[in-house]
Structures are given as structure tokens and as C-alpha cells.
Design a protein around this motif. Structure first.
Motif, PDB file in Angstrom:
ATOM      1  N   ALA A   1       0.834  -1.204   0.000  1.00  0.00           N
ATOM      2  CA  ALA A   1       0.000   0.000   0.000  1.00  0.00           C
ATOM      3  C   ALA A   1       0.872   1.258   0.000  1.00  0.00           C
ATOM      4  O   ALA A   1       2.033   1.246   0.423  1.00  0.00           O
ATOM      5  CB  ALA A   1      -0.910   0.000   1.223  1.00  0.00           C
ATOM      6  N   ARG A   2       0.272   2.342  -0.475  1.00  0.00           N
ATOM      7  CA  ARG A   2       0.926   3.652  -0.407  1.00  0.00           C
ATOM      8  C   ARG A   2       0.435   4.339   0.863  1.00  0.00           C
ATOM      9  O   ARG A   2      -0.783   4.547   1.040  1.00  0.00           O
ATOM     10  CB  ARG A   2       0.582   4.469  -1.647  1.00  0.00           C
ATOM     11  N   ILE A   3       1.368   4.675   1.757  1.00  0.00           N
ATOM     12  CA  ILE A   3       1.008   5.137   3.106  1.00  0.00           C
ATOM     13  C   ILE A   3       1.625   6.514   3.360  1.00  0.00           C
ATOM     14  O   ILE A   3       2.780   6.771   3.029  1.00  0.00           O
ATOM     15  CB  ILE A   3       1.485   4.132   4.180  1.00  0.00           C
ATOM     16  N   LEU A   4       0.847   7.387   3.986  1.00  0.00           N
ATOM     17  CA  LEU A   4       1.282   8.726   4.381  1.00  0.00           C
ATOM     18  C   LEU A   4       1.354   8.794   5.902  1.00  0.00           C
ATOM     19  O   LEU A   4       0.382   8.487   6.590  1.00  0.00           O
ATOM     20  CB  LEU A   4       0.293   9.770   3.851  1.00  0.00           C
ATOM     21  N   ASP A   5       2.514   9.189   6.428  1.00  0.00           N
ATOM     22  CA  ASP A   5       2.691   9.375   7.874  1.00  0.00           C
ATOM     23  C   ASP A   5       2.734  10.873   8.141  1.00  0.00           C
ATOM     24  O   ASP A   5       3.711  11.554   7.824  1.00  0.00           O
ATOM     25  CB  ASP A   5       3.987   8.700   8.339  1.00  0.00           C
ATOM     26  N   VAL A   6       1.661  11.396   8.733  1.00  0.00           N
ATOM     27  CA  VAL A   6       1.537  12.829   9.018  1.00  0.00           C
ATOM     28  C   VAL A   6       2.049  13.096  10.432  1.00  0.00           C
ATOM     29  O   VAL A   6       1.512  12.573  11.406  1.00  0.00           O
ATOM     30  CB  VAL A   6       0.071  13.284   8.880  1.00  0.00           C
ATOM     31  N   GLY A   7       3.086  13.914  10.530  1.00  0.00           N
ATOM     32  CA  GLY A   7       3.740  14.117  11.823  1.00  0.00           C
ATOM     33  C   GLY A   7       4.647  12.939  12.126  1.00  0.00           C
ATOM     34  O   GLY A   7       4.584  12.341  13.201  1.00  0.00           O
ATOM     35  N   CYS A   8       5.518  12.626  11.181  1.00  0.00           N
ATOM     36  CA  CYS A   8       6.311  11.387  11.278  1.00  0.00           C
ATOM     37  C   CYS A   8       7.444  11.472  12.272  1.00  0.00           C
ATOM     38  O   CYS A   8       8.072  10.463  12.605  1.00  0.00           O
ATOM     39  CB  CYS A   8       6.862  11.023   9.904  1.00  0.00           C
TER      40      CYS A   8
ATOM     41  N   PRO B   1       1.430  15.962   0.795  1.00  0.00           N
ATOM     42  CA  PRO B   1       1.829  15.474  -0.531  1.00  0.00           C
ATOM     43  C   PRO B   1       0.621  15.046  -1.356  1.00  0.00           C
ATOM     44  O   PRO B   1      -0.426  14.659  -0.836  1.00  0.00           O
ATOM     45  CB  PRO B   1       2.733  14.282  -0.211  1.00  0.00           C
ATOM     46  N   ASP B   2       0.810  15.100  -2.648  1.00  0.00           N
ATOM     47  CA  ASP B   2      -0.245  14.650  -3.560  1.00  0.00           C
ATOM     48  C   ASP B   2      -0.464  13.152  -3.407  1.00  0.00           C
ATOM     49  O   ASP B   2       0.483  12.374  -3.255  1.00  0.00           O
ATOM     50  CB  ASP B   2       0.139  14.963  -5.005  1.00  0.00           C
ATOM     51  N   GLY B   3      -1.705  12.750  -3.439  1.00  0.00           N
ATOM     52  CA  GLY B   3      -2.061  11.351  -3.350  1.00  0.00           C
ATOM     53  C   GLY B   3      -2.237  10.728  -4.724  1.00  0.00           C
ATOM     54  O   GLY B   3      -1.649  11.209  -5.692  1.00  0.00           O
ATOM     55  N   PRO B   4      -3.035   9.678  -4.804  1.00  0.00           N
ATOM     56  CA  PRO B   4      -3.794   9.174  -3.653  1.00  0.00           C
ATOM     57  C   PRO B   4      -2.992   8.176  -2.819  1.00  0.00           C
ATOM     58  O   PRO B   4      -2.202   7.402  -3.350  1.00  0.00           O
ATOM     59  CB  PRO B   4      -4.992   8.480  -4.312  1.00  0.00           C
ATOM     60  N   PHE B   5      -3.216   8.229  -1.503  1.00  0.00           N
ATOM     61  CA  PHE B   5      -2.657   7.255  -0.577  1.00  0.00           C
ATOM     62  C   PHE B   5      -3.767   6.292  -0.158  1.00  0.00           C
ATOM     63  O   PHE B   5      -4.951   6.663  -0.090  1.00  0.00           O
ATOM     64  CB  PHE B   5      -2.081   7.950   0.655  1.00  0.00           C
ATOM     65  N   ASP B   6      -3.380   5.068   0.155  1.00  0.00           N
ATOM     66  CA  ASP B   6      -4.345   4.071   0.620  1.00  0.00           C
ATOM     67  C   ASP B   6      -4.619   4.212   2.119  1.00  0.00           C
ATOM     68  O   ASP B   6      -5.709   3.875   2.593  1.00  0.00           O
ATOM     69  CB  ASP B   6      -3.813   2.655   0.344  1.00  0.00           C
TER      70      ASP B   6
ATOM     71  N   ILE C   1      -5.630  15.685   5.021  1.00  0.00           N
ATOM     72  CA  ILE C   1      -5.442  14.231   4.939  1.00  0.00           C
ATOM     73  C   ILE C   1      -6.490  13.615   4.030  1.00  0.00           C
ATOM     74  O   ILE C   1      -6.192  12.734   3.200  1.00  0.00           O
ATOM     75  CB  ILE C   1      -5.507  13.603   6.348  1.00  0.00           C
ATOM     76  N   ALA C   2      -7.728  14.075   4.153  1.00  0.00           N
ATOM     77  CA  ALA C   2      -8.795  13.548   3.296  1.00  0.00           C
ATOM     78  C   ALA C   2      -8.484  13.795   1.820  1.00  0.00           C
ATOM     79  O   ALA C   2      -8.734  12.937   0.959  1.00  0.00           O
ATOM     80  CB  ALA C   2     -10.131  14.184   3.677  1.00  0.00           C
ATOM     81  N   ARG C   3      -7.937  14.961   1.492  1.00  0.00           N
ATOM     82  CA  ARG C   3      -7.584  15.257   0.098  1.00  0.00           C
ATOM     83  C   ARG C   3      -6.464  14.354  -0.399  1.00  0.00           C
ATOM     84  O   ARG C   3      -6.415  14.006  -1.588  1.00  0.00           O
ATOM     85  CB  ARG C   3      -7.145  16.719  -0.022  1.00  0.00           C
ATOM     86  N   ALA C   4      -5.539  13.974   0.510  1.00  0.00           N
ATOM     87  CA  ALA C   4      -4.397  13.143   0.103  1.00  0.00           C
ATOM     88  C   ALA C   4      -4.784  11.682  -0.077  1.00  0.00           C
ATOM     89  O   ALA C   4      -4.095  10.947  -0.790  1.00  0.00           O
ATOM     90  CB  ALA C   4      -3.276  13.269   1.137  1.00  0.00           C
ATOM     91  N   LEU C   5      -5.858  11.240   0.581  1.00  0.00           N
ATOM     92  CA  LEU C   5      -6.297   9.848   0.468  1.00  0.00           C
ATOM     93  C   LEU C   5      -7.153   9.648  -0.782  1.00  0.00           C
ATOM     94  O   LEU C   5      -7.837  10.569  -1.237  1.00  0.00           O
ATOM     95  CB  LEU C   5      -7.109   9.455   1.698  1.00  0.00           C
ATOM     96  N   GLY C   6      -7.135   8.437  -1.298  1.00  0.00           N
ATOM     97  CA  GLY C   6      -8.037   8.098  -2.378  1.00  0.00           C
ATOM     98  C   GLY C   6      -9.394   7.690  -1.813  1.00  0.00           C
ATOM     99  O   GLY C   6      -9.555   7.503  -0.600  1.00  0.00           O
ATOM    100  N   PRO C   7     -10.399   7.530  -2.677  1.00  0.00           N
ATOM    101  CA  PRO C   7     -11.712   7.053  -2.223  1.00  0.00           C
ATOM    102  C   PRO C   7     -11.560   5.747  -1.454  1.00  0.00           C
ATOM    103  O   PRO C   7     -10.828   4.841  -1.864  1.00  0.00           O
ATOM    104  CB  PRO C   7     -12.488   6.850  -3.526  1.00  0.00           C
ATOM    105  N   GLY C   8     -12.221   5.650  -0.332  1.00  0.00           N
ATOM    106  CA  GLY C   8     -12.129   4.463   0.500  1.00  0.00           C
ATOM    107  C   GLY C   8     -10.854   4.382   1.320  1.00  0.00           C
ATOM    108  O   GLY C   8     -10.610   3.383   2.003  1.00  0.00           O
ATOM    109  N   GLY C   9     -10.032   5.456   1.283  1.00  0.00           N
ATOM    110  CA  GLY C   9      -8.778   5.454   2.029  1.00  0.00           C
ATOM    111  C   GLY C   9      -8.993   5.521   3.533  1.00  0.00           C
ATOM    112  O   GLY C   9      -9.973   6.097   4.023  1.00  0.00           O
ATOM    113  N   TYR C  10      -8.071   4.903   4.270  1.00  0.00           N
ATOM    114  CA  TYR C  10      -8.174   4.825   5.730  1.00  0.00           C
ATOM    115  C   TYR C  10      -7.298   5.886   6.407  1.00  0.00           C
ATOM    116  O   TYR C  10      -6.251   6.286   5.898  1.00  0.00           O
ATOM    117  CB  TYR C  10      -7.706   3.458   6.221  1.00  0.00           C
ATOM    118  N   LEU C  11      -7.737   6.265   7.597  1.00  0.00           N
ATOM    119  CA  LEU C  11      -6.936   7.097   8.495  1.00  0.00           C
ATOM    120  C   LEU C  11      -6.960   6.456   9.878  1.00  0.00           C
ATOM    121  O   LEU C  11      -8.032   6.147  10.411  1.00  0.00           O
ATOM    122  CB  LEU C  11      -7.493   8.523   8.582  1.00  0.00           C
TER     123      LEU C  11
END
Length: 519
Positions: free
Chosen positions: A289-296, A345-350, A375-385
Motif C-alpha cells: 500500500a501507499r502510506i502517508l505518515d503525518v507528523g512522522c 503530498p499529492d495522493g492518492p494514498f491508501d 489528509i482527506a484530500r491526500a487519500l483516495g476514495p475508501g482510504g483509511y486514516l
């Protein structure tokens, strides 16, 4: 000449014993002192000539286990330094003493001296603060930093007991105060015959308004022995000073997180592998999966996820933490310096993770909404947070009634009395109810951080927002998320069965699993 800004500078804190072993640094300090300290008076060794210090003499002054040096740099140039001694007493605690302060003349209107001095005098649990000086402005800086007046009677009574103790570490000091007409005075004879021509005008400027000058005059060769004491009632914390403390939230929480030790022995780091496994168990994402860590932060979760085959991008607002992350993940992971309230960053992230209280670190509710929308903008449809925040229910249940404040007057009094700790720097376990007060939905602590190569020592008023499950569901819904679960959790045990109740003292945090609707 272009106006110099304090924001153009960077800062270092050096242990005196270590600094004494660095010939280049010692020479830089001695050179700055010799160029900027002042000129000799009539009884000095070279009347009218510059006051100078040798590198060897400076080395002797700082080569002490109690000494630290706060430094200001413009690029590679040393533009100011402050030598301080923190002297421990078994009976009374810590005494904070400044023994030398030098700032290049072109930087004297940029609050460099104030910043350097505050790095020593801002610690509220000291029993006394002080310095020896021929400058009325330095005395006023001491009073401003500690919010207490220099009173001659107190200095003569209590300072006389301090002087021998300070003289053991500040070697140019005599062991006793000046005696005049059979009475001790708030002065010492250091035989430092610096030119005094400007002192009367400085005293006149320093004694403006409601701040009379109480330390008398100086004779040549003397300096004021200026002290304030914790036993003194501090000046009232006025609206301006309170606003300075509370409105600087961004710089405070960023500096606080940067000041944490965060080595592999830190409590937060001990659970990294388990946390990553539990996050991946909670959501249905592919093995790559493509994953985004916000505040890494320093990249510990990015590293663990990358090892498992995921494509991971980490973002953080702190340049310093990202430097640590890039070292940790030298061969894996990508990192971007970003303020999540403004962009991601530009998505989409899973999948996006936002762990350890990124949400709530800024106490402005709009900031949390902006983070979640980005975060919602960076995720794709159905993406998890998956996000973790601090649990207000558990914290509030443990606070004593006197730690719940309802008026601004009571809040200011409680903030004054609040004991500082180094909890955040040492363990990150910022949940001790004795060290927290609550006012208008915000939680406050006083946190102390040791100085290092990038920061001066600091005592910070750190504030955060903590949440109830209902508040989280509403907050995430405003950003377009469907909340699948809000779980009260204990650090390192997110999958505990049976689950904890939000009121449980072990449930320091709330874990949120949310998902965007499918397209």
C-alpha cells in the motif's frame, strides 16, 4: 545597515567542561569578548583601552562541571554568548547564575542578550537567580526574566549566604560583599576597573516608571551583586505577558517535540513494531500500500512500514526531526517538510497514519480541522486514516478540583504555582495529574528541556487539547470521514482485550479508525 532579526540566528548550548576542550570555540569567545566588552577606566591596566581576555583565562572560567554556555550564531559567526552556572544546594535546590554576557554591538537591538539570559533565568523551580554586573540594564533583565525586583535588603540578607557558594564556581568573585559604614552593601569588589562613564545615564533610563533603582551607586572596581529569590512574590502576570506565553503555541509545541530525547530507549520508541502491526491489522490495505505518515517525527513508523514492503512518505513540521528521520531511514522512505494545516503530498494514498497527538498539539480547533481535511484530500476514495489523540475523559477524571480552573484570575494563580518537570524530554508520559491544569478546554503543563547543539535550555508552558470519543466523531465527520471505531487505549497495548473504558486511568489515549466513502 539592514535591521538584524533574531529569527536569522541559530543557537547552541555547550557544557563548560566540553567547551573548554575546544580551542577554536575558546578563541572565538575570547576574541568576541576582547572586541566588545568595553574599555578600561582610569584605574584599569590600560586606561581607555579595550577590556580583553585571553583564551587561557576564558578556558579557566568555563572549565567547571556546573557551567554551561548559551551561544548565538549568525551563520558561522559567533555574535553572542552567556556563561551560566547552575549550582545545586542540598538544602535549597538550584541557583541559576550568569557570570559573563557578551553580544556583538550590531546585534544589541535584536533581543539576543535577552534570549541568552532567559535560557538561564527562566527555570521557575530555582530558589534564586542572579549575576554580578556593572550594567543597570542587565539588572533590569534579571528582574524582567524572573518577574521579581532586586531588593538591596534581601540581597544583603540572603545574597551574602549565596556569595561564597557562587564564588566557588565563578572564580573572579570575592567571598564577601562590600562593607560601607559598617554595613554590607549589594555590591562586590571584583577589582574590575571598567569605564563607568555611561552608568549614571543607564541608571536613569533603567529607573523609569514604577521601577525604582534600589541597588545604589558603584565605585570603580565594583559591580552590583544582583539577585532575585523564589520566596519573593512575583509581579502579576499581566495581559501582555500572558498573551506572549499562550499565543506562541506553534513555536512552543514544535520546540517541545524537538527537545525530546527520542532515542531508542525512549518509551515511545519501545512500541514501534507492535504499533505498526496493530495499525495494519485494523485496516484492509494491500501488502504494498501507499502510506502517508503525518507528523512522522524521527521516522520510526516510516522505517517499520517500509521494511514491510509499503511505499511510505513521511511529513513533519520540524526540520530538525526530519533530519533525524533521514538519518534513520537513509536507504528507505521519503520525507517532506510540511505544515499539515497548509498542505500535504499529492495522493492518492491508501492509508494515512497520524499518531501520538499531532491532532490536538495546536490548541486551535480550526488547526485540527485543517489537518483532517488535508489528509482527506491526500487519500483516495475508501482510504483509511488511523490516528491517536490524548484522552480527555481519563485526564479530567484524575485532576484534583483545584486543577480545574473556571476564571482567568484563578488560572493565572494556578499557572504560577504549577510545578515544572522534564517528563516530556525524559519519557513522553505527560499524564501526571499533579503537573496539569485545565482551563477552557485546554490542558497546561510546564516542561523543562536541557540545551543541546540546536536549542538553548528552556522551560516552556506547553498546552494541548484532549478529546472525548464524541468530540472525535464530530471532528472527523466534518472532514468527510466515516468513523469506524474510537477505542480507549494504553500505549503499546492498542489491541488489548477486553478494551478499556475511556475513564480507565490506563487509557491515556484514544485510537481512531476512520475511512473515506468509496467513490
Amino acid at each position: 545597515m539592514e535591521q538584524v532579526s533574531i529569527w536569522d540566528l541559530h543557537w547552541r548550548w555547550l557544557v563548560g567542561r566540553d567547551a573548554a576542550k575546544d580551542p577554536r570555540f575558546v578563541s572565538e569567545c575570547a576574541e568576541l569578548y576582547s572586541q566588545e566588552y568595553g574599555v578600561w577606566g582610569l584605574h584599569g591596566p590600560v586606561p581607555g583601552g579595550p577590556v580583553q581576555i585571553s583564551a587561557q583565562r576564558f578556558r579557566e572560567l568555563v572549565d567547571d562541571e556546573t557551567v554551561g554556555i548559551a551561544c548565538a550564531y549568525a551563520g558561522e559567526e559567533l555574535v553572542g554568548y552567556c556563561v551560566a552556572a547552575w549550582i545545586e544546594s542540598a538544602e535549597k535546590g538550584r541557583l541559576a547564575w550568569v557570570s559573563q554576557l557578551v553580544v556583538r554591538s550590531t546585534y544589541r537591538c535584536a533581543r539576543v542578550a535577552t534570549t541568552l539570559l532567559y535560557s538561564t533565568w527562566q527555570f521557575s523551580n530555582c530558589y534564586a537567580w542572579g549575576l554580578v554586573t556593572a550594567s543597570p540594564f542587565a539588572v533590569r533583565a534579571l528582574e524582567t526574566a524572573t518577574r521579581r525586583p532586586c531588593r538591596a535588603s534581601l540581597i544583603v540578607r540572603d545574597g551574602a549566604q549565596i556569595l561564597p557558594q557562587v564564588a566557588e564556581h565563578v572564580r573572579y568573585l570575592p567571598p564577601s560583599l562590600v562593607i560601607e559604614d559598617g554595613r554590607p552593601q549589594p555590591r562586590v569588589n571584583t577589582e574590575f576597573y571598567v569605564n563607568h562613564d555611561g552608568i549614571p545615564a543607564m541608571r536613569k533610563r533603567a529607573a523609569r516608571g514604577e521601577r525604582p533603582w534600589d541597588l545604589g551607586e558603584l565605585r570603580e572596581g565594583e559591580e552590583w551583586f544582583a539577585c532575585t529569590f523564589r520566596s519573593q512574590l512575583p509581579y502579576a502576570l499581566g495581559d501582555r505577558r500572558l498573551a506572549e506565553l499562550l499565543d506562541s503555541a506553534d513555536g512552543i509545541w514544535i520546540q517541545a517535540y524537538e527537545g525530546m530525547t527520542l532515542d531508542d530507549r525512549h518509551r515511545w520508541h519501545s512500541h514501534t513494531e507492535r504499533e505498526v502491526e496493530e495499525v495494519l491489522d485494523l485496516v484492509a490495505v494491500d501488502r504494498r500500500a501507499r502510506i502517508l505518515d503525518v507528523g512522522c517525527g524521527d521516522g520510526r513508523h516510516v522505517e517499520a512500514l517500509t521494511v514491510r514492503g509499503h511505499e511510505v512518505v513521511g511529513t513533519d513540521i520540524s526540520r530538525r526531526l526530519l533530519e533525524r528521520a533521514r538519518v534513520r531511514c537513509a536507504t528507505s522512505g521519503a520525507f517532506q517538510l510540511m505544515d499539515a494545516r497548509k498542505e500535504l503530498p499529492d495522493g492518492p494514498f491508501d492509508l494515512a497514519i497520524c499518531l501520538y497527538d499531532v491532532i490536538g498539539s495546536s490548541v486551535t480547533p480550526d488547526d485540527d480541522r485543517l489537518i483532517l481535511r488535508n489528509i482527506a484530500r491526500a487519500l483516495g476514495p475508501g482510504g483509511y486514516l488511523v490516528a491517536s489523540v490524548m484522552n480527555a475523559v481519563s485526564t479530567l477524571a484524575q485532576l484534583a478540583p483545584e486543577h480545574h480552573l473556571t476564571t482567568i484570575k484563578d488560572f493565572i494563580v494556578a499557572l504560577e504555582k504549577l510545578e515544572p518537570s522534564s517528563t516530556m524530554a525524559d519519557t513522553g508520559a505527560v499524564f501526571d495529574p499533579e503537573l496539569i491544569i485545565h482551563f477552557e478546554g485546554v490542558f497546561y503543563r510546564k516542561e523543562q528541556f536541557p540545551g543541546d547543539e540546536g536549542h538553548l535550555p528552556a522551560e516552556l508552558v506547553v498546552r494541548d487539547r484532549r478529546f472525548t470519543p464524541a468530540e472525535l466523531k464530530e471532528l472527523f465527520a466534518t472532514a468527510g470521514f466515516d468513523v469506524e471505531e474510537v477505542r480507549a487505549v494504553q500505549t503499546g497495548h492498542w489491541s488489548r482485550s477486553p478494551t478499556l473504558e475511556p475513564t480507565d486511568v490506563r487509557a491515556k489515549e484514544l485510537l481512531v479508525v476512520a475511512r473515506l466513502p468509496d467513490a
